[in-house]
Design an enzyme around this catalytic site. Sequence first.
Site, PDB file in Angstrom:
ATOM      1  N   GLU A 217       0.880  -1.208   0.090  1.00 29.01           N
ATOM      2  CA  GLU A 217      -0.184  -0.040   0.088  1.00 29.01           C
ATOM      3  C   GLU A 217       0.874   1.113   0.009  1.00 29.01           C
ATOM      4  OE1 GLU A 217      -3.253  -0.005   2.898  1.00 29.01           O
ATOM      5  OE2 GLU A 217      -4.158  -1.721   1.993  1.00 29.01           O
TER       6      GLU A 217
HETATM    7  C1  LIG Z   1       3.328  -9.306   0.647  1.00 29.69           C
HETATM    8  C2  LIG Z   1       2.861  -8.451  -0.524  1.00 29.69           C
HETATM    9  C3  LIG Z   1       1.322  -8.329  -0.899  1.00 29.69           C
HETATM   10  C4  LIG Z   1       0.896  -7.567  -1.823  1.00 29.69           C
HETATM   11  N1  LIG Z   1      -0.173  -7.434  -2.199  1.00 29.69           N
HETATM   12  C5  LIG Z   1      -0.689  -6.800  -3.239  1.00 29.69           C
HETATM   13  C6  LIG Z   1      -1.859  -6.906  -3.723  1.00 29.69           C
HETATM   14  O1  LIG Z   1      -2.965  -7.635  -3.240  1.00 29.69           O
HETATM   15  N2  LIG Z   1      -2.438  -6.221  -4.952  1.00 29.69           N
HETATM   16  C7  LIG Z   1      -1.452  -5.534  -5.342  1.00 29.69           C
HETATM   17  O2  LIG Z   1      -1.708  -4.787  -6.472  1.00 29.69           O
HETATM   18  N3  LIG Z   1      -0.051  -5.211  -5.093  1.00 29.69           N
HETATM   19  C8  LIG Z   1       0.214  -6.022  -3.950  1.00 29.69           C
HETATM   20  N4  LIG Z   1       1.562  -5.769  -3.527  1.00 29.69           N
HETATM   21  C9  LIG Z   1       2.330  -5.095  -4.238  1.00 29.69           C
HETATM   22  C10 LIG Z   1       2.876  -3.808  -3.244  1.00 29.69           C
HETATM   23  O3  LIG Z   1       1.792  -2.810  -3.279  1.00 29.69           O
HETATM   24  C11 LIG Z   1       4.049  -3.492  -4.011  1.00 29.69           C
HETATM   25  O4  LIG Z   1       5.012  -4.279  -3.595  1.00 29.69           O
HETATM   26  C12 LIG Z   1       4.422  -1.985  -3.671  1.00 29.69           C
HETATM   27  O5  LIG Z   1       3.755  -1.150  -4.502  1.00 29.69           O
HETATM   28  C13 LIG Z   1       6.182  -1.609  -3.985  1.00 29.69           C
HETATM   29  O6  LIG Z   1       6.434  -2.137  -5.123  1.00 29.69           O
HETATM   30  P1  LIG Z   1       7.924  -3.089  -5.638  1.00 29.69           P
HETATM   31  O7  LIG Z   1       7.615  -3.907  -4.454  1.00 29.69           O
HETATM   32  O8  LIG Z   1       7.893  -3.278  -6.809  1.00 29.69           O
HETATM   33  O9  LIG Z   1       9.104  -2.095  -5.015  1.00 29.69           O
HETATM   34  P2  LIG Z   1       9.730  -0.900  -6.172  1.00 29.69           P
HETATM   35  O10 LIG Z   1       8.637  -0.059  -6.761  1.00 29.69           O
HETATM   36  O11 LIG Z   1      10.529  -1.736  -6.929  1.00 29.69           O
HETATM   37  O12 LIG Z   1      10.499   0.008  -4.968  1.00 29.69           O
HETATM   38  C14 LIG Z   1      11.601  -0.364  -4.332  1.00 29.69           C
HETATM   39  C15 LIG Z   1      12.005   0.522  -3.448  1.00 29.69           C
HETATM   40  O13 LIG Z   1      12.096   1.979  -4.112  1.00 29.69           O
HETATM   41  C16 LIG Z   1      11.401   2.919  -3.397  1.00 29.69           C
HETATM   42  N5  LIG Z   1      10.873   3.985  -4.405  1.00 29.69           N
HETATM   43  C17 LIG Z   1      10.104   3.615  -5.439  1.00 29.69           C
HETATM   44  N6  LIG Z   1       9.768   4.920  -5.970  1.00 29.69           N
HETATM   45  C18 LIG Z   1      10.182   5.808  -5.266  1.00 29.69           C
HETATM   46  C19 LIG Z   1      10.198   7.249  -5.097  1.00 29.69           C
HETATM   47  N7  LIG Z   1       9.772   8.108  -6.443  1.00 29.69           N
HETATM   48  N8  LIG Z   1      10.716   7.883  -4.155  1.00 29.69           N
HETATM   49  C20 LIG Z   1      11.382   7.426  -3.194  1.00 29.69           C
HETATM   50  N9  LIG Z   1      11.411   6.093  -2.978  1.00 29.69           N
HETATM   51  C21 LIG Z   1      10.911   5.201  -4.105  1.00 29.69           C
HETATM   52  C22 LIG Z   1      10.268   2.216  -2.672  1.00 29.69           C
HETATM   53  O14 LIG Z   1       9.861   2.847  -1.567  1.00 29.69           O
HETATM   54  C23 LIG Z   1      11.069   1.104  -2.321  1.00 29.69           C
HETATM   55  O15 LIG Z   1      11.773   1.190  -1.049  1.00 29.69           O
HETATM   56  C24 LIG Z   1       1.749  -6.676  -2.512  1.00 29.69           C
HETATM   57  C25 LIG Z   1       3.120  -6.884  -2.267  1.00 29.69           C
HETATM   58  C26 LIG Z   1       3.733  -7.632  -1.160  1.00 29.69           C
HETATM   59  C27 LIG Z   1       5.103  -7.747  -0.772  1.00 29.69           C
END
Ligand SMILES: Cc1cc2nc3c(=O)[nH]c(=O)nc-3n(C[C@H](O)[C@H](O)[C@H](O)COP(=O)(O)OP(=O)(O)OC[C@H]3O[C@@H](n4cnc5c(N)ncnc54)[C@H](O)[C@@H]3O)c2cc1C
Length: 816
Positions: free
Chosen positions: A506
């Site tokens: 989220e």
């Molecule tokens: C257990 C679990 C359950 C989930 N459930 C769902 C679900 O039901 N439905 C769904 O759609 N998604 C779901 N997600 C997805 C979740 O919302 C994403 O993992 C999240 O949005 C982050 O994306 P990413 O993991 O690809 O990280 P990335 O986007 O690759 O981010 C990596 C790092 O970069 C940082 N970052 C990225 N952009 C910026 C910025 N502009 N400024 C500063 N920092 C930044 C982030 O904070 C993070 O620390 C789930 C994820 C997990 C792990």
Amino acid sequence: MLITVLLSLLWLAALIGVGLTLAYRRTDLTTSTVILGFALLAYSLLGIAHWLWLIVLWAVFAGIVSLNVTSFRREKITAPLLKVYRSILPSISDTEREALEAGSVWWDGELFSGQPDWSKLAAMPAPSLTDDEQAFLNGPTEDLCRMIDDWQITHELADMPPEIWAFIKEHRFFAMIIPKEYGGLEFSASAVAAVLTKLSSRSAVVASTVGVPNSLGPGELLMHYGTQEQKDRYLPGLASGDEIPCFALTGPRAGSDASAIPDTGVVCKGILDGEEIIGIKLNWNKRYITLAPVATVLGLAFKLYDPDHLIGDKDEYGITAALIPTNTDGIEIGRRHFPLNTPFMNGPTRGKDVFVPLDSIIGGVDRAGQGWRMLVEQLAAGRAVVLPSNAAGGAQAATYASGAYTRIRKQFNLPVSRFEGVGEALARMAGRTYITNAAISVTCAAIDQGEQPAVPSAILKYHCTEMGRMVANDAMDVQGGKGIMLGPKNYLGRTYQAIPIAITVEGANILTRSLIIFGQGAIRCHPYVLDEMQAATNDDYEQSLKDFDRHLFGHIGYAFSNAARSFFMALTHARYSDTPKAGQIARFYQHINRYSAAFALASDVSMLVLGGELKRRESLSARLGDVFSSMYLASMVLKHFENQSYPEDDLPLVEWACRSLLYQAQEQLHSFLRNFPNRPVAALLRVLIFPRGRMYSAPSDKLSQKIVDLITHPTDARERLCASIYTTSEPGNPLGLLQDALEAAEAATRLEEKLKEAVRSGIIDAPGPLEKINQAEAAGVFTADEAEQLRRLDEQIMALIDVDDFDSQELRANQI
Ligand SMILES: Cc1cc2nc3c(=O)[nH]c(=O)nc-3n(C[C@H](O)[C@H](O)[C@H](O)COP(=O)(O)OP(=O)(O)OC[C@H]3O[C@@H](n4cnc5c(N)ncnc54)[C@H](O)[C@@H]3O)c2cc1C
């Protein structure tokens, strides 16, 4: 001569004082001009000032008078400024605009005003549960907690057992937010938070499984945006648990930048049930989707295209949300990810050329392209409930357990809680748990009153999960090996493992802190910025100039006022600022007043100096966000204390919470100024914000010690702090058993002292604890009952500090 100079200086100081007071009190421009005019006239008539000096002062005054002439001001001042403003206005994408406009502005707006009106917070009623909600908490929620064997779930089955799935569905845990008319429970945000907090004190898997359908997903989207037909079709099944929902937004190429999803839906003709219809051909590749492996209804976010203009004139509609039964041809679903040994259902889903009817779009064709707006609007409130409650459950459980464990665990012949190093960690845990509880309780009450506090939700999502992580880290430290050895007897390890999940979902925390809290707050909660932006982008120039002028001059007055307020309150240590409460906590309100003005000033100046660049200077905006969050959380602490009728015993917790938050506000403002790129401006700001330096102190050791006493003994404050978790005393519930042992240890304090005394005087010289008790009994130091009481206590404690061991074979994932 000397007297004249002195008098003249005195008058000048008085004149400046009048100006500062007018600014501090936010007196309107016309009244201020009249008052300044009279003051200047009196100064002139007194004949003590040099005529040249008087000319300068009257010239300045003439400038102020001219500002009151609207037509002159608009033409000569506002118009050129509007031109510059339009040229530097940072570009805002549609998705950003939708996020910015989502939700409502509540107490966050007051904090941004530089002069919070405390009566508004006082008017917010305390949270309360209905009889049905309370009965659900005392009944099915307690029963579910009793059924949970977290080791079985996390290690043996990697899933919840069938009876728990069935119980959850039968008692409509998935339907807490669904209206009663569709068979749901229609609970308030406070009730949902209470249920999730209790569940998460028992099992992260159960709490996550229950949390997701009650958060952003098909149920919530249908309720707010679905057509009547869609509601009738899906909501009863979702309420009864016959339908399991999931919502898929994230994919391999789009995580944090969810608006960049490459998944597509193309409007086209196709055959469905033997008939040609207009529908959507979908292609997607999603991952990390909670409940996807077992879902029967897939909520899908994709970008909608209409190249043949079958539904309108546009080629491209943008992000759209649809609901698709998972048994539709072409859907690949069912495989699982394995999120950090917290095996709730989570996995990928893919779809290739899946053809669905147009009415799959949530809200129908009229809602095509509104998916992003729908998501951010719902997140505006939801982010304050589910993940923060999970964090609260973990934090309360860790604090409750650690308070008892460090009291019964002895090293160097003392309970480890008596060592100052351990005490420091315990105080931090209790203080952060208090802040988390307060933030959730007061913010959920606001949601129950109809607020959709988008910025506070982001604050809660970030800070509650971060504080949950800090509490878990401290708990692991103070419980040592007991926390580390996994097995049925471990009650900390799985929560500790699961924390990065809450940090990531989220809106990952770094992004939330760096981009959302201040970025969204600065525009959404600022009393003028959004209005100025909207006025400046109005195509009707006359109207644009008129509105921009009004907002701009309001803004300038506000900025002057904040500078005066910040300076005066920093000089006086906020001692004379308004406070709604007398007594010990009055000073916290006053310091929030002070930081509110300083923060508003720093925000304005940084937006003025850095403009659109501030969006890229994430470290600066994150620090301002921290100041904002600290004030918000400290306000929640004070309001929570009020809601609980000011229990005197909790004062150390309230003081720890407010002190550490306001200290953080001070330190983050200081770091902001140290790193502000325009050094002269930073120096000026430092004069206005810290004219006496950084004078606010973090919580003292003495205060920490008071908190240790509260949570390592069976006190009312300890119970209040951890009131929402599952502490029933029964086999298999370590929290209840630890409390029993704590009470038994307290009851045996006198006997332990007696034993120590006997050892000191040489009556007892046996080596081990049990031998000592036996010897004391034989020597008549204890009666038989007293000796038995101590033996039982020792047994109780040994059972609790015991950890599991396994045969190698048992630990292998593959049991060949
Ligand atoms: C257990 C679990 C359950 C989930 N459930 C769902 C679900 O039901 N439905 C769904 O759609 N998604 C779901 N997600 C997805 C979740 O919302 C994403 O993992 C999240 O949005 C982050 O994306 P990413 O993991 O690809 O990280 P990335 O986007 O690759 O981010 C990596 C790092 O970069 C940082 N970052 C990225 N952009 C910026 C910025 N502009 N400024 C500063 N920092 C930044 C982030 O904070 C993070 O620390 C789930 C994820 C997990 C792990």
